[in-house]
Write an enzyme that holds these catalytic residues in place. Structure first.
Site, PDB file in Angstrom:
ATOM      1  N   ARG A  56       0.833  -1.210   0.000  1.00  0.00           N
ATOM      2  CA  ARG A  56       0.000   0.000   0.000  1.00  0.00           C
ATOM      3  C   ARG A  56       0.864   1.255   0.000  1.00  0.00           C
ATOM      4  NH1 ARG A  56      -1.616   2.004   4.263  1.00  0.00           N
ATOM      5  NH2 ARG A  56      -2.118   0.082   5.368  1.00  0.00           N
ATOM      6  N   TYR A 108     -15.114  17.885 -15.643  1.00  0.00           N
ATOM      7  CA  TYR A 108     -15.591  16.507 -15.478  1.00  0.00           C
ATOM      8  C   TYR A 108     -16.608  16.470 -14.345  1.00  0.00           C
ATOM      9  CZ  TYR A 108     -15.535  11.513 -14.563  1.00  0.00           C
ATOM     10  OH  TYR A 108     -15.906  10.220 -14.361  1.00  0.00           O
ATOM     11  N   ASP A 179      -6.128  19.098 -15.270  1.00  0.00           N
ATOM     12  CA  ASP A 179      -6.577  17.763 -15.661  1.00  0.00           C
ATOM     13  C   ASP A 179      -6.280  17.630 -17.158  1.00  0.00           C
ATOM     14  OD1 ASP A 179      -7.995  15.519 -16.517  1.00  0.00           O
ATOM     15  OD2 ASP A 179      -9.589  15.808 -15.033  1.00  0.00           O
ATOM     16  N   LYS A 204      -8.311   6.627 -19.627  1.00  0.00           N
ATOM     17  CA  LYS A 204      -8.687   7.094 -20.961  1.00  0.00           C
ATOM     18  C   LYS A 204      -7.536   6.863 -21.953  1.00  0.00           C
ATOM     19  CE  LYS A 204     -12.285   8.271 -18.571  1.00  0.00           C
ATOM     20  NZ  LYS A 204     -12.461   9.568 -17.950  1.00  0.00           N
TER      21      LYS A 204
HETATM   22  C1  PLP Z   1     -12.830  10.100 -16.652  1.00  0.00           C
HETATM   23  C2  PLP Z   1     -12.293  11.393 -16.205  1.00  0.00           C
HETATM   24  C3  PLP Z   1     -11.910  11.609 -14.863  1.00  0.00           C
HETATM   25  C4  PLP Z   1     -12.092  10.551 -13.798  1.00  0.00           C
HETATM   26  O1  PLP Z   1     -11.230   9.477 -13.989  1.00  0.00           O
HETATM   27  P1  PLP Z   1     -11.570   7.971 -13.504  1.00  0.00           P
HETATM   28  O2  PLP Z   1     -10.388   7.207 -13.984  1.00  0.00           O
HETATM   29  O3  PLP Z   1     -12.864   7.582 -14.148  1.00  0.00           O
HETATM   30  O4  PLP Z   1     -11.693   8.017 -12.017  1.00  0.00           O
HETATM   31  C5  PLP Z   1     -11.371  12.837 -14.533  1.00  0.00           C
HETATM   32  N1  PLP Z   1     -11.228  13.819 -15.451  1.00  0.00           N
HETATM   33  C6  PLP Z   1     -11.593  13.654 -16.734  1.00  0.00           C
HETATM   34  C7  PLP Z   1     -11.416  14.777 -17.697  1.00  0.00           C
HETATM   35  C8  PLP Z   1     -12.144  12.442 -17.154  1.00  0.00           C
HETATM   36  O5  PLP Z   1     -12.507  12.295 -18.440  1.00  0.00           O
END
Ligand code: PLP
Length: 381
Positions: A56, A108, A179, A204
């Site tokens: 962890r 998001y 992000d 993604k």
């Molecule tokens: C999907 C997404 C997230 C969240 O990520 P997870 O891996 O689903 O927790 C955050 N920011 C953006 C822009 C996203 O497309």
């Protein structure tokens, strides 16, 4: 294990994606890092700094991915998390009770939901801004503790003037978190543009095959890196070793996938803009798109997410989703397969997102097949 850090810094991103985070070269050694499944490490007495103790806290299977992503973002420290949301929360969660956060109104939706939760529980002030309106964003920074920026935004694809916003945040001592999920490090490197922290939903484009949920933080600041690692350890926001290994495997082809997906998206945007069943297309590659000039100046490529509004409202949009055969009706984005969904089907989506907006994630299939399927679905409605 120490990894091969002796790369000339002039390597292009494509080469970094392929070569970073490899095991050291030695006769008979593997070209890929091993996956280690072990929750604990042999440990007698006091461990030396950097020695592995308990998974962890740290495990060697995370390191090659963390190194490769940090190298792609041009940052010093990469920290992998069990999801993108865990990374977002680790990066912005330090905001004190009663503090203020600046965020795009079309960020998001779960990031927005988390901030709303902080507002309810800890009196945090959430300042939602139109991130394309630089003056509005800069004005909102006064007295704020953190800005969580997205560019392009999800799902409206607004493009921010990141260098201007990040410089203004720095001047005011506001922590800036970008992000970078949509743009990927190939589209823009926020740390070089002045950000303190980059966060990713690795789920993604970085992993790229819709088979894992993962996140990551990248920063140059050693204290910030130590803080988010401590957060990960205490909250248990850790990824499994196999997921991280899969993400590294996916990362090896990031440049090829992104190049093809971006090209597909731009071609589809051009054709959709002329389709009789389509009322509006949003994609920064289109000269008429509000974000076009800014994206052309600040980004490499225009990304592979499109917003499409068919004539006929939400019902028509739902009918398009029901009529596609090759495109996959599903949430999420950034996989090799093309997906689409109507965003406002979620009650939590921002009310300023049009009811009839379809978000399309162009994959890496043949563009003619993608077009034929979209065209038949739009004509069937
Ligand atoms: C999907 C997404 C997230 C969240 O990520 P997870 O891996 O689903 O927790 C955050 N920011 C953006 C822009 C996203 O497309």
């Amino acid at each position: 294990m120490t990894h091969d850090r002796n790369r000339p810094s002039s390597l292009s991103p494509a080469t970094v994606a392929v070569s970073a985070g490899r095991p050291p070269r030695q006769q008979g050694g593997p070209v890929n890092p091993p996956v280690v499944f072990s929750s604990t490490y042999v440990n007698q007495g006091v461990s030396a700094p950097g020695e592995l103790l308990y998974t962890r806290m740290d495990t060697e299977t995370w390191h090659p991915f963390e190194e490769a992503l940090a190298a792609l973002e041009g940052g010093e420290h990469g920290v992998v998390f069990g999801s993108g949301m865990a990374a977002v929360v680790a990066a912005v969660g330090h905001v004190p009770a009663g503090g203020a956060v600046v965020v795009p109104r079309h960020a998001y939706q779960v990031s927005l939901g988390y901030l709303d939760d902080l507002a309810k529980r800890q009196g945090v002030e959430v300042r939602r801004v139109d991130v394309a309106d630089t003056a509005q964003v800069v004005a909102a920074l006064d007295g704020a503790h953190v800005v969580l920026a997205e560019s392009p935004t999800n799902p409206m694809l607004e493009v921010a003037d990141l260098p201007a916003i990040l410089a203004a945040a720095r001047e005011r001592g506001v922590r800036s978190v970008v992000d970078n999920t949509f743009a990927t490090p190939l589209g823009q490197q926020p740390l070089a543009l002045g950000a303190d922290v980059v966060v990713h939903s690795v789920t993604k484009y970085l992993a790229g095959h819709s088979d894992v949920v993962l996140g990551a933080v990248v920063t140059d600041d050693p204290q910030l890196a130590a803080d988010v690692r401590a957060y990960r350890t205490m909250h248990g926001a850790i990824p499994g070793p196999m997921e991280v290994w899969l993400a590294l495997r996916g990362l090896r082809t990031l440049h090829l996938r992104v190049e093809r997906a971006n090209a597909n998206a731009a071609e589809l945007a051009r054709r959709l803009a002329e389709h009789p069943a389509v009322a509006e297309v949003r994609h920064p590659s289109l000269p008429a798109d509000p974000g076009h000039e800014r994206a052309a100046r600040l980004m490499h490529g225009f990304g592979a997410i499109l917003g499409v509004r068919p004539h006929g409202g939400a019902a028509a949009a739902d009918a398009v989703v029901a009529a596609v055969r090759l495109w996959v009706p599903a949430t999420s984005l950034g996989g090799v397969e093309s997906t689409l969904e109507r965003r406002r089907r979620f009650a939590t989506e921002s009310v300023t997102v049009p009811e009839d907006l379809l978000r399309l994630s162009a994959g890496v299939e043949d563009v003619e097949d993608l077009w034929a399927d979209l065209d038949q679905a739009l004509r069937a409605v």
